[in-house]
Write a protein that holds these residues in place. Structure first.
Motif, mmCIF file in Angstrom:
data_model
loop_
_atom_site.group_PDB
_atom_site.id
_atom_site.type_symbol
_atom_site.label_atom_id
_atom_site.label_comp_id
_atom_site.label_asym_id
_atom_site.label_seq_id
_atom_site.Cartn_x
_atom_site.Cartn_y
_atom_site.Cartn_z
ATOM 1 N N GLY A 120 0.835 -1.193 0.000
ATOM 2 C CA GLY A 120 0.000 0.000 0.000
ATOM 3 C C GLY A 120 0.871 1.244 0.000
ATOM 4 O O GLY A 120 1.961 1.249 0.572
ATOM 5 N N TYR A 121 0.391 2.290 -0.651
ATOM 6 C CA TYR A 121 1.101 3.568 -0.702
ATOM 7 C C TYR A 121 0.271 4.561 0.119
ATOM 8 O O TYR A 121 -0.898 4.804 -0.194
ATOM 9 C CB TYR A 121 1.273 4.025 -2.147
ATOM 10 N N TYR A 122 0.883 5.121 1.163
ATOM 11 C CA TYR A 122 0.138 5.882 2.156
ATOM 12 C C TYR A 122 0.644 7.317 2.299
ATOM 13 O O TYR A 122 1.835 7.596 2.129
ATOM 14 C CB TYR A 122 0.215 5.185 3.515
ATOM 15 N N VAL A 123 -0.302 8.202 2.644
ATOM 16 C CA VAL A 123 0.007 9.607 2.922
ATOM 17 C C VAL A 123 -0.499 9.925 4.323
ATOM 18 O O VAL A 123 -1.294 9.172 4.899
ATOM 19 C CB VAL A 123 -0.668 10.548 1.896
ATOM 20 N N THR A 124 -0.039 11.007 4.881
ATOM 21 C CA THR A 124 -0.533 11.400 6.195
ATOM 22 C C THR A 124 -1.969 11.930 6.080
ATOM 23 O O THR A 124 -2.375 12.420 5.021
ATOM 24 C CB THR A 124 0.358 12.494 6.821
ATOM 25 N N GLU A 125 -2.691 11.792 7.157
ATOM 26 C CA GLU A 125 -4.077 12.250 7.197
ATOM 27 C C GLU A 125 -4.140 13.743 6.858
ATOM 28 O O GLU A 125 -3.384 14.543 7.402
ATOM 29 C CB GLU A 125 -4.638 12.011 8.600
ATOM 30 N N GLY A 126 -5.003 14.104 5.932
ATOM 31 C CA GLY A 126 -5.136 15.504 5.537
ATOM 32 C C GLY A 126 -4.173 15.938 4.447
ATOM 33 O O GLY A 126 -4.155 17.113 4.058
ATOM 34 N N SER A 127 -3.370 15.022 3.933
ATOM 35 C CA SER A 127 -2.419 15.355 2.867
ATOM 36 C C SER A 127 -3.150 15.847 1.623
ATOM 37 O O SER A 127 -4.227 15.340 1.271
ATOM 38 C CB SER A 127 -1.586 14.121 2.504
ATOM 39 N N PRO A 128 -2.578 16.818 0.921
ATOM 40 C CA PRO A 128 -3.192 17.297 -0.325
ATOM 41 C C PRO A 128 -3.022 16.316 -1.486
ATOM 42 O O PRO A 128 -3.588 16.510 -2.558
ATOM 43 C CB PRO A 128 -2.446 18.603 -0.598
ATOM 44 N N ILE A 129 -2.225 15.277 -1.274
ATOM 45 C CA ILE A 129 -1.994 14.287 -2.328
ATOM 46 C C ILE A 129 -3.208 13.366 -2.424
ATOM 47 O O ILE A 129 -3.530 12.632 -1.487
ATOM 48 C CB ILE A 129 -0.721 13.467 -2.043
ATOM 49 N N LYS A 130 -3.883 13.420 -3.553
ATOM 50 C CA LYS A 130 -5.095 12.628 -3.753
ATOM 51 C C LYS A 130 -5.022 11.699 -4.964
ATOM 52 O O LYS A 130 -5.843 10.786 -5.102
ATOM 53 C CB LYS A 130 -6.307 13.557 -3.930
ATOM 54 N N GLY A 131 -4.073 11.961 -5.857
ATOM 55 C CA GLY A 131 -4.002 11.163 -7.070
ATOM 56 C C GLY A 131 -2.634 11.229 -7.711
ATOM 57 O O GLY A 131 -1.707 11.876 -7.191
ATOM 58 N N PRO A 132 -2.463 10.563 -8.851
ATOM 59 C CA PRO A 132 -1.164 10.471 -9.522
ATOM 60 C C PRO A 132 -0.485 11.809 -9.789
ATOM 61 O O PRO A 132 0.703 11.985 -9.519
ATOM 62 C CB PRO A 132 -1.488 9.741 -10.826
ATOM 63 N N ARG A 133 -1.235 12.758 -10.321
ATOM 64 C CA ARG A 133 -0.627 14.036 -10.706
ATOM 65 C C ARG A 133 -0.096 14.813 -9.501
ATOM 66 O O ARG A 133 0.836 15.611 -9.620
ATOM 67 C CB ARG A 133 -1.627 14.871 -11.509
ATOM 68 N N ASP A 134 -0.664 14.565 -8.328
ATOM 69 C CA ASP A 134 -0.214 15.249 -7.119
ATOM 70 C C ASP A 134 1.175 14.785 -6.673
ATOM 71 O O ASP A 134 1.785 15.394 -5.781
ATOM 72 C CB ASP A 134 -1.200 15.004 -5.974
ATOM 73 N N LEU A 135 1.671 13.711 -7.278
ATOM 74 C CA LEU A 135 2.966 13.167 -6.874
ATOM 75 C C LEU A 135 4.147 13.821 -7.588
ATOM 76 O O LEU A 135 5.298 13.575 -7.234
ATOM 77 C CB LEU A 135 2.999 11.654 -7.112
ATOM 78 N N ILE A 136 3.880 14.637 -8.575
ATOM 79 C CA ILE A 136 4.966 15.326 -9.282
ATOM 80 C C ILE A 136 5.722 16.213 -8.288
ATOM 81 O O ILE A 136 5.128 17.031 -7.586
ATOM 82 C CB ILE A 136 4.423 16.169 -10.449
ATOM 83 N N GLY A 137 7.039 16.001 -8.212
ATOM 84 C CA GLY A 137 7.871 16.772 -7.299
ATOM 85 C C GLY A 137 7.872 16.272 -5.867
ATOM 86 O O GLY A 137 8.534 16.862 -5.000
ATOM 87 N N LYS A 138 7.169 15.169 -5.613
ATOM 88 C CA LYS A 138 7.082 14.634 -4.258
ATOM 89 C C LYS A 138 8.048 13.469 -4.063
ATOM 90 O O LYS A 138 8.568 12.887 -5.016
ATOM 91 C CB LYS A 138 5.655 14.175 -3.959
ATOM 92 N N LYS A 139 8.274 13.128 -2.771
ATOM 93 C CA LYS A 139 9.189 12.038 -2.411
ATOM 94 C C LYS A 139 8.399 10.827 -1.943
ATOM 95 O O LYS A 139 7.538 10.931 -1.074
ATOM 96 C CB LYS A 139 10.131 12.492 -1.298
ATOM 97 N N ILE A 140 8.740 9.669 -2.522
ATOM 98 C CA ILE A 140 8.073 8.418 -2.164
ATOM 99 C C ILE A 140 9.103 7.480 -1.553
ATOM 100 O O ILE A 140 10.132 7.185 -2.158
ATOM 101 C CB ILE A 140 7.415 7.752 -3.395
ATOM 102 N N GLY A 141 8.835 6.998 -0.354
ATOM 103 C CA GLY A 141 9.752 6.107 0.335
ATOM 104 C C GLY A 141 9.539 4.666 -0.073
ATOM 105 O O GLY A 141 8.426 4.136 0.045
ATOM 106 N N VAL A 142 10.604 4.018 -0.565
ATOM 107 C CA VAL A 142 10.558 2.609 -0.977
ATOM 108 C C VAL A 142 11.736 1.869 -0.358
ATOM 109 O O VAL A 142 12.706 2.475 0.080
ATOM 110 C CB VAL A 142 10.599 2.464 -2.515
ATOM 111 N N ASN A 143 11.655 0.537 -0.343
ATOM 112 C CA ASN A 143 12.716 -0.242 0.297
ATOM 113 C C ASN A 143 13.973 -0.350 -0.559
ATOM 114 O O ASN A 143 15.080 -0.499 -0.046
ATOM 115 C CB ASN A 143 12.216 -1.650 0.640
#
Length: 339
Positions: A120-143
């Protein structure tokens, strides 16, 4: 973005040194050729070979733990270069290593995603990230890079309409799984890829919301396999048969026993190996995630990622043949039931 190409090149350069077993003693002609197999484990978790040994399926072959890893690509590279005797990774990573001419063969599926066990890919409660396009310029933590989590994320972004140039602006950050939840809550990353007991513990604490799951895109599927080198298989057919048989029976044991029984045995294994680990996460174990009985490999579990890697330009069309990547020859469940 950093790739694992350097790892693939390293594997290619040393492929002549591929594992031929740790050779702790010679076995009878009708028994295992080698009786000790080196492997990497996972902190606070139990691998199927460890369960197989615990249940007595692996005897007279024994395991030799040489350390832990959080990276599938690193694990199969270690097997390809002879540092270990077997390793497991996302099938896409196996394809990349095979494309680099590493002489490896997948012999059993070992992890995957279903309704109980998924990425699962998770954001903090209340995050403005709601969909794919919101991830541009964002950091995603992976193993790790170049594996399951990156492939699924890119598929999500592509299906969301992002161009290759826009996808490049989504930053992947490697974070040890045990630290991913904390990194998300502290704002070091914008999205956390979580699975298994770490995901469930994070959800229990609250304050995070799901963005998407890998099964939303792909449905239930076996995602990764265990590999041996072709040289190991050729030189040690009886050991290979014993190993794959034990491995597949351990998978089937978890598929046919209750959650409580599995957790109880996992706790025993963690306690007995004495690595000073926290076993509390085992309480959250739900399923193996392996789609087929005993980890039998379905060709589509590789073909899906061959097609994807060709489409993404990671490998050339026709560079890898799916039928060359795996074998079910040694799996006792290949015909539907254990022999």
């Amino acid at each position: 973005m950093i790739r694992i190409r350097h790892a693939l090149l390293a594997a290619l350069l040393v492929s002549s040194l591929t594992a031929c077993g740790s050779a702790s003693g010679s076995a009878k002609s009708d028994g295992p050729e080698v009786t000790e197999l080196r492997y990497q484990g996972s902190v606070g978790a139990v691998t199927f070979p460890e369960l197989a040994e615990h249940l007595g399926y692996l005897a007279p072959v024994k395991l030799k733990w040489i350390g832990n890893t959080i990276s599938g690509p690193q694990d199969i590279q270690a097997a390809a270069t002879g540092q270990t005797d077997f390793g497991g990774a996302f099938n896409g990573a196996i394809i990349k290593l095979a494309a680099a001419k590493a002489p490896i063969k997948a012999v059993v599926g070992y992890y995957g995603s279903d309704e109980k066990s998924y990425i699962g890919y998770y954001v903090t409660e209340g995050s403005p990230i709601k969909g794919p396009r919101d991830l541009i310029g964002k950091k995603i933590g992976v193993n790790t890079l170049g594996a399951h989590l990156e492939a699924v994320l890119k598929e999500y972004l592509k299906r969301g309409g992002l161009t290759p140039e826009e996808i490049e602006k989504v930053e992947l950050v490697v974070v040890p799984p045990v630290n991913t939840e904390q990194a998300l809550r502290q704002g070091q990353i914008d999205v956390a890829a979580l699975s298994g007991v770490l995901r469930d513990k994070a959800l229990e604490r609250g304050g995070i919301d799901p963005l998407f799951k890998d099964i939303d895109l792909l449905g239930p599927f076996t995602a990764g396999s265990v590999v041996l080198t072709e040289r190991f298989i050729e030189e040690n057919p009886q050991t290979t048969k014993k190993f794959v048989e034990a491995y597949s029976k351990a998978i089937e044991w978890t598929q046919t026993h209750s959650r409580e029984e599995v957790i109880a045995e996992y706790k025993k294994i963690i306690a007995a190996r004495g690595r000073n680990e926290d076993a509390s996460t085992i309480e959250f174990w739900k399923s193996s995630g392996v789609a087929n009985k005993g980890g039998v490999i379905d060709a589509k579990e590789f073909q899906t990622w061959v097609d994807w890697l060709e489409r993404e330009g990671e490998i050339k069309p026709g560079q890898v043949k799916t039928e060359d990547l795996f074998t079910n020859e040694f799996n006792p469940f290949k015909d539907g039931s254990a022999s």
